[in-house]
Scaffold this motif. Structure first.
Motif, mmCIF file in Angstrom:
data_model
loop_
_atom_site.group_PDB
_atom_site.id
_atom_site.type_symbol
_atom_site.label_atom_id
_atom_site.label_comp_id
_atom_site.label_asym_id
_atom_site.label_seq_id
_atom_site.Cartn_x
_atom_site.Cartn_y
_atom_site.Cartn_z
ATOM 1 N N SER A 1 5.512 2.457 65.029
ATOM 2 C CA SER A 1 6.818 2.049 65.530
ATOM 3 C C SER A 1 7.632 3.294 65.873
ATOM 4 O O SER A 1 7.450 4.352 65.270
ATOM 5 C CB SER A 1 7.534 1.184 64.499
ATOM 6 O OG SER A 1 7.296 1.672 63.218
ATOM 7 N N ASP B 1 4.582 -7.615 75.137
ATOM 8 C CA ASP B 1 5.198 -6.740 74.142
ATOM 9 C C ASP B 1 4.978 -7.287 72.731
ATOM 10 O O ASP B 1 5.783 -8.069 72.242
ATOM 11 C CB ASP B 1 6.699 -6.614 74.443
ATOM 12 C CG ASP B 1 7.384 -5.622 73.515
ATOM 13 O OD1 ASP B 1 6.674 -4.950 72.734
ATOM 14 O OD2 ASP B 1 8.619 -5.527 73.566
ATOM 15 N N GLU B 2 3.902 -6.872 72.115
ATOM 16 C CA GLU B 2 3.552 -7.334 70.762
ATOM 17 C C GLU B 2 3.735 -8.840 70.597
ATOM 18 O O GLU B 2 4.413 -9.293 69.678
ATOM 19 C CB GLU B 2 4.402 -6.613 69.709
ATOM 20 C CG GLU B 2 4.254 -5.114 69.748
ATOM 21 C CD GLU B 2 4.886 -4.450 68.532
ATOM 22 O OE1 GLU B 2 5.025 -5.117 67.495
ATOM 23 O OE2 GLU B 2 5.222 -3.264 68.634
ATOM 24 N N ARG C 1 9.710 -2.021 78.948
ATOM 25 C CA ARG C 1 10.964 -2.476 79.577
ATOM 26 C C ARG C 1 11.245 -1.722 80.876
ATOM 27 O O ARG C 1 11.789 -2.282 81.816
ATOM 28 C CB ARG C 1 12.143 -2.321 78.612
ATOM 29 C CG ARG C 1 12.095 -3.291 77.434
ATOM 30 C CD ARG C 1 13.285 -3.096 76.509
ATOM 31 N NE ARG C 1 14.538 -3.359 77.203
ATOM 32 C CZ ARG C 1 15.084 -4.566 77.334
ATOM 33 N NH1 ARG C 1 14.487 -5.610 76.805
ATOM 34 N NH2 ARG C 1 16.210 -4.722 77.978
ATOM 35 N N PHE D 1 7.624 -11.552 75.714
ATOM 36 C CA PHE D 1 8.317 -10.740 74.725
ATOM 37 C C PHE D 1 7.734 -10.964 73.329
ATOM 38 O O PHE D 1 6.930 -11.855 73.099
ATOM 39 C CB PHE D 1 9.811 -11.091 74.718
ATOM 40 C CG PHE D 1 10.509 -10.802 76.010
ATOM 41 C CD1 PHE D 1 10.961 -9.529 76.299
ATOM 42 C CD2 PHE D 1 10.704 -11.802 76.944
ATOM 43 C CE1 PHE D 1 11.609 -9.262 77.494
ATOM 44 C CE2 PHE D 1 11.349 -11.542 78.142
ATOM 45 C CZ PHE D 1 11.798 -10.262 78.419
ATOM 46 N N GLN D 2 8.232 -10.147 72.416
ATOM 47 C CA GLN D 2 7.780 -10.251 71.030
ATOM 48 C C GLN D 2 8.138 -11.622 70.445
ATOM 49 O O GLN D 2 7.362 -12.223 69.730
ATOM 50 C CB GLN D 2 8.447 -9.135 70.225
ATOM 51 C CG GLN D 2 7.777 -8.870 68.914
ATOM 52 C CD GLN D 2 8.285 -7.588 68.285
ATOM 53 O OE1 GLN D 2 9.012 -6.806 68.906
ATOM 54 N NE2 GLN D 2 7.908 -7.356 67.056
ATOM 55 N N LYS E 1 6.851 2.355 72.747
ATOM 56 C CA LYS E 1 6.001 1.380 73.450
ATOM 57 C C LYS E 1 6.843 0.335 74.180
ATOM 58 O O LYS E 1 6.638 0.049 75.357
ATOM 59 C CB LYS E 1 5.073 0.654 72.453
ATOM 60 C CG LYS E 1 4.204 1.568 71.608
ATOM 61 C CD LYS E 1 3.246 0.764 70.736
ATOM 62 C CE LYS E 1 3.937 -0.138 69.744
ATOM 63 N NZ LYS E 1 4.222 0.439 68.442
ATOM 64 N N THR E 2 7.790 -0.226 73.424
ATOM 65 C CA THR E 2 8.621 -1.277 74.012
ATOM 66 C C THR E 2 9.509 -0.720 75.120
ATOM 67 O O THR E 2 9.685 -1.346 76.162
ATOM 68 C CB THR E 2 9.468 -1.944 72.918
ATOM 69 O OG1 THR E 2 8.586 -2.576 71.997
ATOM 70 C CG2 THR E 2 10.404 -2.980 73.495
#
Lengths: 282, 256
Positions: free
Chosen positions: A59, A174-175, A68, A99-100, A63-64
């Motif tokens: 984390s 995204d995850e 985006r 999205f997550q 990545k996110t």
């Protein structure tokens, strides 16, 4: 000076349109926030049509943020993202996002949510696509239910179907499975690959699960934190469908683990302690 | 317990009190001069209804509440939406509106009488003021707290500004807006009494004043009961009309 040079052969439009012409090109992408924090630094990546690439890392490695920027939801400080040769400045019709969290619209039923992005299509075509997607994700009987009546896994399946039905060329995930239990996750991997098999979009999957990356991806890209940048790339090179308990699968998992391990050890950037410092410890 | 049983249980207390009071007055234990027994109140209600007076008074009151509700709700929705979407207006206007909200409603009455006389205008205006604030607070709060993540879903599907408002913002703010409207309608009934107490020749509030001046407690209680029924009925109509809009968010209804 560099601004005046003519770039030859860099844009995809100048290359012959073969199977290997990248559909997604990320070039020297950086993101610095207003408070000076550098989230991403010099990210370059190109992805071929139909390829599944997993971005993996701890984390805080951006990545996110990267996803985006590619989605056009945020703006880069430097560098460009191109999809099909078009520079991304805002969300693009050929790019879908999961999205997550499922982010379903609670006032629309399951079918309404799946068909949310199809408003421009004739009703019959819309219905047919929604019905086919619901069938694919095993919710054919549940089109009339409300999102709140679904389990977390079912909600995320609806979100994935919603992204697939518009037939995007590039799909950013995204995850999407990180909040689900291991059994549900396995199930959703199969359904994701089932949907992917229909239109073969390019998929960029952000994950922190090595097993998931190896099960789904053709290529795994490891990211390093502070600032986020790309590290090693591991070609998985396994045939589909994959068997997560097979020996060669285990071997790929181990290769990714090793790369991830190297990315977490900053040994390369910091020299070992000087001998006199070490001596002081004795 | 089944729903019928619960409603039945809720009726036990008022019925017991009414019957007890009836018996007490009947047997001469109390005079019932200041609080007439249910039978006398019922008779008064029937008399008023038979003469057509009751309908006339109810109509006058409902028209005032209806007009005040429409004006107040429209102003509340408009102001709430503007303040929530334009930051400059929020900083400029919202503090003043919040300050005015703290003024007790009845404090406006003398000023409104001075400005608008004692006819319909100040009455409708007073009710509109009462309706305005809960609607304003509900709408502005709802718009300000729309889930940014759902708005992003709209951006991903490249909705135009209009489509974003229609397909995401409107449904998202609807529940809180309806709660604001419902509270506003309740306050409308509260304020119509104040409005009609300031001087009216018809309306349920007039029945109250008239009953006090000519010492007719049965008429006062009859008017109170009619107020309760009218208010409850208006609320039920509003809820029934708007229920289809918020069906998606009911969680408990099926299990009842």
């Amino acid at each position: 000076m560099t601004g005046a040079t003519v770039q030859v052969g860099r844009g995809p439009s100048l290359q012959p349109l073969t199977q290997d012409t990248p559909v997604l090109i990320v070039d020297d992408l950086s993101k610095t926030y207003a408070d000076g924090t550098q989230a991403l630094s010099g990210i370059s990546l190109s992805v071929r049509p139909g390829e599944i690439v997993a971005l993996i890392g701890g984390s805080g490695c951006g990545k996110t943020t990267l996803l985006r920027l590619i989605a056009g939801l945020d703006h880069a400080s430097r560098g460009t993202v191109q999809v099909d040769g078009e520079t991304i400045r805002e969300p693009h019709p050929n790019v879908g996002v999961v999205f997550q969290e499922a982010r379903l619209l609670p006032w629309l039923n399951v079918a309404g949510n799946v068909g949310f992005g199809l408003a421009g299509l004739p009703r019959s075509e819309r219905r047919a696509r929604v019905a086919r997607a619901l069938e694919r994700i095993g919710l054919a009987e549940h089109g009339g239910r409300w999102p709140r009546e679904l389990s977390g896994g079912q909600q995320q399946r609806v979100a994935i179907a919603r992204a697939f039905v518009t037939h995007p060329r590039v799909l950013l995930l995204d995850e999407p499975f990180s909040a689900l239990d291991a059994f549900t996750r396995r199930d959703l991997h199969d359904q994701l690959l089932g949907l992917w098999g229909e239109t073969k979009p390019t998929i960029l999957l952000v994950t922190h699960d090595v097993g998931e990356a190896v099960t789904l991806a053709d290529r795994v890209v490891v990211m390093r934190p502070r600032p986020g940048r790309l590290d090693e790339t591991i070609d998985i090179g396994l045939a589909r469908p994959r068997d997560p308990v097979a020996a060669h699968h285990e071997g790929a998992v181990r290769r990714v683990m090793a790369a991830l391990d190297r990315s977490l050890r900053p040994a390369a950037t910091h020299p070992p302690l000087a001998p006199e410092t070490r001596a002081a410890w004795w | 317990m089944r729903q019928g049983g619960r409603v039945g249980l809720g009726l036990v207390l008022p019925l017991a009190l009414a019957i007890g009071w009836e018996i007490a007055v009947d047997s001469g234990l109390v005079s019932g001069r200041l609080l007439p027994p249910p039978s006398r109140i019922g008779a008064t209600l029937l008399d008023l209804a038979a003469s057509g007076d009751l309908l006339m008074h109810v109509e006058a009151t409902l028209i005032r509440v209806g007009l005040g509700f429409l004006w107040g709700a429209a102003a509340g929705i408009l102001a709430g939406a503007l303040v929530a979407t334009l930051p400059i207006l929020r900083w400029l206007v919202d503090p003043s509106v919040q300050a005015l909200r703290a003024v007790p409603s009845l404090a406006w009455v003398p000023l409104f009488i001075l400005w608008f006389g004692i006819l319909e205008t100040p009455k409708v205006l007073l009710i509109a003021v009462g309706v305005f604030f809960p609607v304003y607070v509900g709408v502005s709060g709802a718009i300000a707290s729309v889930d940014r993540k759902l708005v992003e879903v709209g951006r991903i599907f490249r909705l135009s500004r209009l489509a974003l408002a229609w397909r995401i913002l409107l449904p998202a703010v609807l529940p809180a807006t309806l709660v604001g409207l419902r509270t506003g309608l309740g306050l409308g009934f509260l304020f119509v009494v104040a409005a009609e107490l300031m001087g009216a020749s018809e309306g349920l509030g007039y029945l109250l004043v008239d009953g006090q001046q000519f010492s007719k407690p049965d008429q006062i209680v009859a008017a109170i009961i009619t107020f309760a029924l009218a208010g409850k009925l208006a609320d039920m109509v509003l809820v029934t009309l708007t229920r289809p809009l918020t069906r998606w968010q009911d969680t408990a209804r099926e299990s009842l």
